[in-house]
Enzyme design. Structure first.
Site: not given
Ligand code: CA
Length: 735
Positions: A150, A213-214, A270, A335, A646, A684
């Site tokens: 960003r 965090a994921e 996070t 979330d 995907h 990929m």
């Molecule tokens: Ca999240």
């Protein structure tokens, strides 16, 4: 002689046109000397005075208040029809671009995909230098939301950025050469972390957080000396193992709000976007993200608020010590991060002026918070929601019964995990008094079965391994929200909202066809600029939302526009590149065009870049002879390993292809692509250590089955797949 004099006059005039005298120095604009001179001046004082004039755009949100409201007035409602393209640069990439460019005296710095940095001469739209930190392509496996960035920070002649693989890098603004680089994450579990947010400069330090965090990361923000890269302090957002000493005293209090052995999964929390410095009160505000796992029942089995998840935390910028916090979603289980952009301002409420911060986090409430002490001033829903009814007197959400989805049924809950608003910057106009919110209208499904708690593997791929709350099984009993305002399951829309933060209500709003649209910019002439998913860059009347001007930017937009002066003329720039969390798997435009930076001014006369004909893709005609068991297994493998990028097959592709619509040669090369890294340069990853050849065959069978089903009888597809999933689950249980 006369001729000679004439030449001398012309030559002198040319000199005057090309050169500018400054404290005895002469240099051409755009030259190394010019870049050095203008960037070296961006120091702490310049940042504190960023609001004095809005000639340049020197920090992420324009100023420390991050209001993205410009005082520039040359472009206004009367002449907006003369706003036209001055230049456009194509970057030769089709991944997401989310950057807010930084500009000083016509020298622009921004980031593209894979944490690359560009320096551009905004006078003519030419690239001065490009820096590629060479992030390994495998990093894409451990990212939730695309290879995006960003933006950069500018400080004393240096360009500072965070990279996807966790480095904080300082570059010489003149030529892009490396000044220093520090690793902000540990060797041991650094793969869990990523940086996509823009660093902020505060009192000589650069402050940076991270995502992850994921992926079982433990969240923190760190301050580094902006000139040397030396670490100054670190603040952890969640407590670690309580058997070890706490890194700072407030973590002991925070640990009392957790249960079970949360630290084994990292905890999450996070700080991947909002980091805002309050120059009046000398406080630093950070927006903290969701927990690992999403579902509190797994993360902290006996409940608790789980501080400082989903909170705004105020820190002392000198040493990172805790000052206060406000938790928007106690015990978050959806979330619902509070990482969304924070804007600082003063509001006149009940005839008293209050120093406030405002935020529209994912949970759907618009918060006005007293920034002197973290107390709630007011909160109202800015979008439809069915998880909470309001905010009580203690500032806590009043949850709707069943919102925590613990009855073995799939619940469609609004907002979804993408939030009522995500990272896309809001703008607060000091002229209209409205906050402009790029909001999302979408519901998401959540599910929990205590008998089937899935503990994700230690190193999750970008599949949904971190989260047990997204059910992939279509045969489960489901609770639908029947309210007419509830977003229908599987649908998603956007809404640009003008919000009155004092009265806490929508003043006007415009529905948009897709939920993921760009950030906002407002100006003193009551213009409001936004790029959208449909590939339009639009100027509106900030008072009523009426469209005044639009330009076809070819691809959907994520990033917010900026405005600045170059040699006294007002410019507007927007970075266009479809991608990111939602742009990877879906798109609205017919065809994604290469990432492009567009710059506009009054009476600009550049030609727009070429528009490619629409790319109508179709489902592959290849057939599969495979059995329901193979296809069901392929489905499970796809969900775990492939769906993170995907998405669902048959969804129509975004910046990452929908595999059901590949060309034949892709299917013929599945082994080389998936197990041989053949398309690594396009992002990929190589799965040779994760999948076997048999797995690849099963995935291919599932893809071909999906293509065939959708081609032949799309109405029947879900039913057929449901049967196959049940068979695949039975096979798993037999093992
Ligand atoms: Ca999240």
């Amino acid at each position: 002689m006369k001729n000679y004099l004439f030449q001398l006059v012309i030559f002198s005039l040319l000199l005057l046109g090309l050169y500018q005298c400054k404290s005895g120095e002469t240099y051409k604009k755009g030259s190394k000397e010019h870049i050095r001179n203008v960037t070296i001046k961006i120091d702490d004082n310049a940042l504190l005075e960023a609001d004095k004039d809005h000639k340049d755009w020197i920090t992420y949100g324009l100023n420390y208040s991050e209001d993205r409201y410009s005082e520039l007035k040359e472009i206004n409602k009367k002449n907006i029809d003369k706003l036209s393209l001055h230049w456009a640069i194509q970057l030769g990439t089709k991944r997401g671009i989310q950057a807010t460019p930084i500009v000083v005296d016509g020298i622009m710095f921004f980031t593209g995909p894979w944490s690359t940095v560009y320096a551009v001469d905004a006078r003519k739209g030419s690239i001065i230098w490009k820096y590629d930190p060479e992030v390994p392509y495998e990093k894409a496996l451990n990212l939730c939301c695309g290879v995006v960035n960003r933006g950069v920070a500018l400080y004393k002649g240096a360009i500072i950025l965070g990279t996807l693989d966790g480095r904080l890098i300082s570059l010489d603004a003149v030529n892009g050469t490396l000044k220093w680089s520090v690793m902000t994450v540990s060797d041991k579990d650094g793969y869990r972390y990523s940086i996509t947010g823009a660093p902020r400069i505060v009192k000589g330090n650069v402050i940076i957080g991270n995502g992850g965090a994921e992926f079982k990361a433990r969240g923190y923000v760190t301050a580094y000396n902006a000139e040397t890269g030396e670490k100054a302090w670190r603040f952890y957002t969640v407590p670690g193992n309580p058997n070890n000493p706490y890194e700072h005293p407030d973590l002991e209090t925070a640990a009392n709000t957790w249960t079970g052995e949360w630290w084994k999964q990292g905890g999450g929390g996070t700080v991947w976007d909002a980091i805002v410095y309050d120059q009046e009160l000398d406080q630093l505000y950070i927006g903290v993200g969701n927990g690992t796992h999403w579902d509190r029942k797994i993360r902290s089995p006996e409940g608790g608020d789980n501080l400082y998840l989903s909170s705004i935390v105020a820190l002392n910028p000198d040493d990172g010590s805790y000052l206060w916090h406000y938790q928007t979603t106690p015990g978050d289980t959806w979330d619902y991060t509070a990482t969304q952009p924070i804007i600082l301002t003063d509001l006149s409420i009940d005839k008293t002026t209050k120093k406030v911060l405002i935020q529209a986090p994912k949970n759907g409430f618009f918060y006005v918070i007293d920034r002197t002490n973290g107390e709630l001033v007011s909160a109202q829903a800015y979008t439809y929601m069915n998880w909470a009814k309001g905010i009580d007197n203690n500032g806590r959400p009043i949850e709707v019964e069943g919102a925590r989805y613990d009855d073995k049924k799939v619940h469609w809950i609004t907002p979804s995990s993408h939030g009522g608003h995500n990272w896309h910057p809001m703008s607060y106009s000091h002229n209209t008094g409205y906050v402009y919110i790029p909001s999302l209208k979408r519901s998401g499904k959540y599910y929990y079965d205590p008998e089937k708690v899935f503990v994700s593997p230690d190193r999750p791929s970008s599949g949904m391994g971190y989260n047990t709350s997204i059910p992939s099984k279509l045969y489960l009993p489901t609770v639908y929200d029947q309210h007419p305002d509830a977003p229908k399951p599987g649908t998603s829309k956007g809404r640009l909202i003008a919000w009155d933060p004092v009265r806490q209500k929508e003043v006007w709003g415009i529905d948009q066809v897709f939920h993921y649209n760009g950030g906002l910019l407002s100006t003193a002439t009551n213009l409001l600029f936004q790029g959208d998913a449909e590939g339009n860059f639009i100027a509106r009347d900030a008072e009523c939302g009426k469209e005044l001007w639009r330009f076809d930017v070819r691809s959907g937009v994520n990033a917010p526009p900026i405005t600045y002066l170059v040699d006294g003329e007002q410019y507007i720039t927007i970075a266009v590149g479809w991608g990111g969390a939602q742009g990877q798997g879906a798109k609205v435009v017919d065809r994604i065009h290469p990432g492009t930076i567009y710059t506009f001014k009054l009476n600009g006369n550049a030609s727009p870049p070429k528009k490619f004909p629409s790319l109508k893709k179709q489902y592959t005609l290849l057939e599969t002879e495979d059995t329901p068991i193979t296809i069901g297994k392929g489905y499970n493998l796809f969900q775990k390993n492939c769906s993170g990028c995907h998405f669902g097959t048959g969804s129509g592709s975004g910046s990452i292809p929908d595999l059901t619509m590949s060309q034949d040669r892709i299917y013929e090369n599945y082994d080389e692509i998936i197990l041989g890294g053949k398309l690594a340069s396009q992002g990929m990853p190589n799965f040779k250590n994760k999948l076997t050849k048999n797995d690849v065959d099963n995935i291919k069978a599932y893809i071909l089955f999906t293509a065939k089903s959708l081609r032949e009888n799309p109405m029947q597809y879900r039913e057929t797949l449901t049967n196959y999933q049940e068979i695949a689950d039975q096979v798993k249980r037999l093992k």
